[in-house]
Design a protein around this motif. Structure first.
Motif, short mmCIF file in Angstrom:
data_model
loop_
_atom_site.label_atom_id
_atom_site.label_comp_id
_atom_site.label_asym_id
_atom_site.label_seq_id
_atom_site.Cartn_x
_atom_site.Cartn_y
_atom_site.Cartn_z
N THR A 137 33.69 -17.02 19.66
CA THR A 137 33.83 -16.79 18.23
C THR A 137 32.86 -15.69 17.80
N GLY A 167 30.37 -22.79 16.99
CA GLY A 167 31.20 -21.68 17.44
C GLY A 167 32.26 -22.20 18.39
N SER A 242 35.58 -25.88 21.45
CA SER A 242 34.71 -25.79 20.27
C SER A 242 33.31 -26.25 20.68
#
Length: 256
Positions: A137, A167, A242
């Motif tokens: 990310t 992130g 994630s």
């Protein structure tokens, strides 16, 4: 013959404690290992830990120290070094991963969970992979360490987020890699300065050193893209992970 090297991320002068949120960075440089190889010698890190002089309260005995230790161990391995010794001093230092009680029971501290995840990633033998491609990310402070089991070909990928913001990352493989859905084990705590709530795969240790909790992992589904943005056609298989703030994860991908 081994050439020893002793890195610390910071120095704690006797009687002076650094701020609890001192930013821990790996104190390892590849220019140390390169001359050693030119001399035909092997490098072993003879002594390493977060902060010298027994560590610093709230840093060396926290989740932040565990994440630094995990990342630092991979930094050492990436130089081609043959091993690493993590210093515990007399066993009572703040950065010691285990404290022995008079009864013989142990108090497990956060850095110990880094030892466990590192060993789980290595297994009985592993080598760094050239793939996968990984796309974090934007703005995320993530490190990705991809390993391949030298016997089975399984992939074991460690992702580390040492930052205070969450992130994510997308890992991409070529189709012929042959991996199925993955299993994800997380190393987490309540915050980066957490000292007693750290867990690995939903497991932790009591003050007496006994494990408790129900082992738990997450299923990570394999995704296949036939066409799209640059690189997807060459690396069509992907896994999306994630990453909460101040955490690490081990993704295990077995061959189908």
């Amino acid at each position: 013959m081994l050439l020893p090297f002793e890195p610390y991320s910071s120095t704690n002068p006797v009687g002076q404690d650094p701020p609890c949120h001192t930013h821990l960075q790996p104190a390892l440089t590849c220019h140390v290992a390169s001359p050693v190889r030119r001399w035909g010698r092997e490098l072993r890190v003879a002594e390493m830990n977060t902060i010298s002089n027994n560590g610093a309260p709230g840093v060396s005995n926290s989740l932040a120290a565990a994440l630094w230790t995990l990342d630092g161990a991979f930094e050492v391995a990436a130089t081609g070094a043959v091993g690493i010794n993590l210093h515990w001093g007399d066993g009572l230092a703040l950065y010691a991963a285990l404290l022995r009680q008079g009864s013989g029971a142990s108090i497990v501290k956060p850095p110990y969970y880094a030892y466990l995840m590192f060993q789980m990633a290595l297994g009985s033998g592993a080598a760094f992979m050239q793939t996968p491609l990984f796309h974090p990310t934007p703005g995320a402070t993530l490190k990705v360490w991809p390993l391949k089991d030298t016997a089975t070909g399984a992939a074991r990928i460690v992702i580390i987020n040492k930052g205070e913001s969450g992130g994510g990352v997308v890992l991409r493989f070529i189709e012929s890699a042959g991996y199925g859905d993955g299993k994800l084990l997380r190393l987490v705590g309540r915050s980066l300065d957490d000292q007693w709530g750290v867990k690995l795969g939903n497991m932790a240790y009591t003050l007496g050193g006994k494990p408790f909790g129900v082992p738990e992992g997450e299923r990570v589904s394999k995704s296949t893209t036939l066409s799209g943005a640059f690189g997807m056609e060459v690396y069509p298989v992907s896994y999306t992970i994630s990453m909460p703030p101040g955490s690490a994860a081990l993704l295990i991908l077995n061959k189908e």
